[in-house]
Design an enzyme around this catalytic site. Structure first.
Site, PDB file in Angstrom:
ATOM      1  CB  SER A   1      24.145 -48.172 101.365  1.00 28.46           C
ATOM      2  OG  SER A   1      25.179 -47.313 101.830  1.00 28.46           O
TER       3      SER A   1
ATOM      4  CG  LEU B   1      29.045 -50.457 108.276  1.00 28.18           C
ATOM      5  CD1 LEU B   1      28.957 -49.908 109.690  1.00 28.18           C
ATOM      6  CD2 LEU B   1      29.041 -51.983 108.277  1.00 28.18           C
TER       7      LEU B   1
ATOM      8  CG  LEU C   1      26.602 -41.419  88.338  1.00 26.06           C
ATOM      9  CD1 LEU C   1      25.686 -40.241  88.630  1.00 26.06           C
ATOM     10  CD2 LEU C   1      27.479 -41.062  87.147  1.00 26.06           C
TER      11      LEU C   1
ATOM     12  CE1 TYR D   1      27.245 -35.857  92.076  1.00 30.12           C
ATOM     13  CE2 TYR D   1      29.580 -35.333  92.215  1.00 30.12           C
ATOM     14  CZ  TYR D   1      28.563 -36.234  91.951  1.00 30.12           C
ATOM     15  OH  TYR D   1      28.877 -37.515  91.558  1.00 30.12           O
TER      16      TYR D   1
END
Length: 225
Positions: free
Chosen positions: A93, A107, A120, A164
């Site tokens: 988002s 949100l 994920l 990552y």
């Protein structure tokens, strides 16, 4: 948010095949990447629940939250479909601050320039096949086609930081969000330039990274990946 220019990244990725006269042609693509929608919500949640419940006892996104984000910003999700079956997914988002706060968990900020990668996950029967890293790579390339997006952020447990890093994310520091007794590292990825991708060759060209991410796959447990 406009998704102009993203079409090449969500078309089916198929392998060439020859069909003999009289032989039946498959109607479903062997593999495709596409945005998710609310009809995918139950499949998404089933994969997520199996991945997370046994490890942390909770899911990054509950079913109503999955539906919430797939209603507000489906273009910030990506599902990997094989022969009509969802095998892996990412849900994101938009966020409008430099660092994540608790509000970022629920949100969507339509005018934000940061994509918060909530979760994920890879289906249990498709783990240890490199699908998590490939899907993340595809997703980051896709984000580069969205003109308003400048970076991606996520929160993860410390054991996922090396994965990552290999995917190009950089450490921002400790995340302000905690969940129960869990704390997280906040990481970011710069989104810039023009994405280029040769169709039908992504899985071959992308390095086969391995990570605990595929066990459950997430970027930030209840802090969401």
């Amino acid at each position: 948010m406009s998704v102009v220019g993203t079409t090449p990244f969500i078309k089916p990725m198929t392998s060439p095949s020859s069909v003999s006269p009289g032989q039946r042609r498959h109607t479903l693509p062997a593999s495709e990447f596409r945005p998710l929608n609310t009809q995918d919500a139950i499949s998404v949640f089933e994969i997520e629940r199996e991945a997370f419940i046994s490890v942390s006892g909770d899911c990054p996104l509950h079913l109503d939250e999955v539906r919430h984000f797939l209603t507000l910003c489906p273009e910030l999700s990506m599902g990997w479909i094989e022969e009509g079956r969802l095998v892996a997914f990412i849900i994101g988002s938009l966020w409008d601050q430099d660092r994540l706060t608790t509000d970022a968990l629920t949100l969507h900020k339509p005018h934000g320039s940061t994509v918060h990668v909530h979760v994920l996950a890879v289906h249990r029967t498709f783990r240890q096949q490199g699908k998590g890293p490939i899907l993340m790579w595809r997703y980051l390339q896709y984000l580069r086609c969205l003109p308003s997006v400048r970076r991606a952020v996520l929160m993860c447990e410390d054991f996922l930081v090396p994965f990552y890093r290999k995917s190009g994310f950089k450490v921002l520091g400790r995340c302000a969000i905690t969940v129960a007794n869990l704390s997280f590292t906040e990481m970011w990825y710069p989104i810039s330039g023009h994405a280029y991708m040769r169709r039908n060759s992504e899985a071959i060209r992308f390095p086969q990274l391995t990570s605990p991410l595929e066990r459950p796959g997430t970027a930030g447990e209840r802090a969401d990946t």
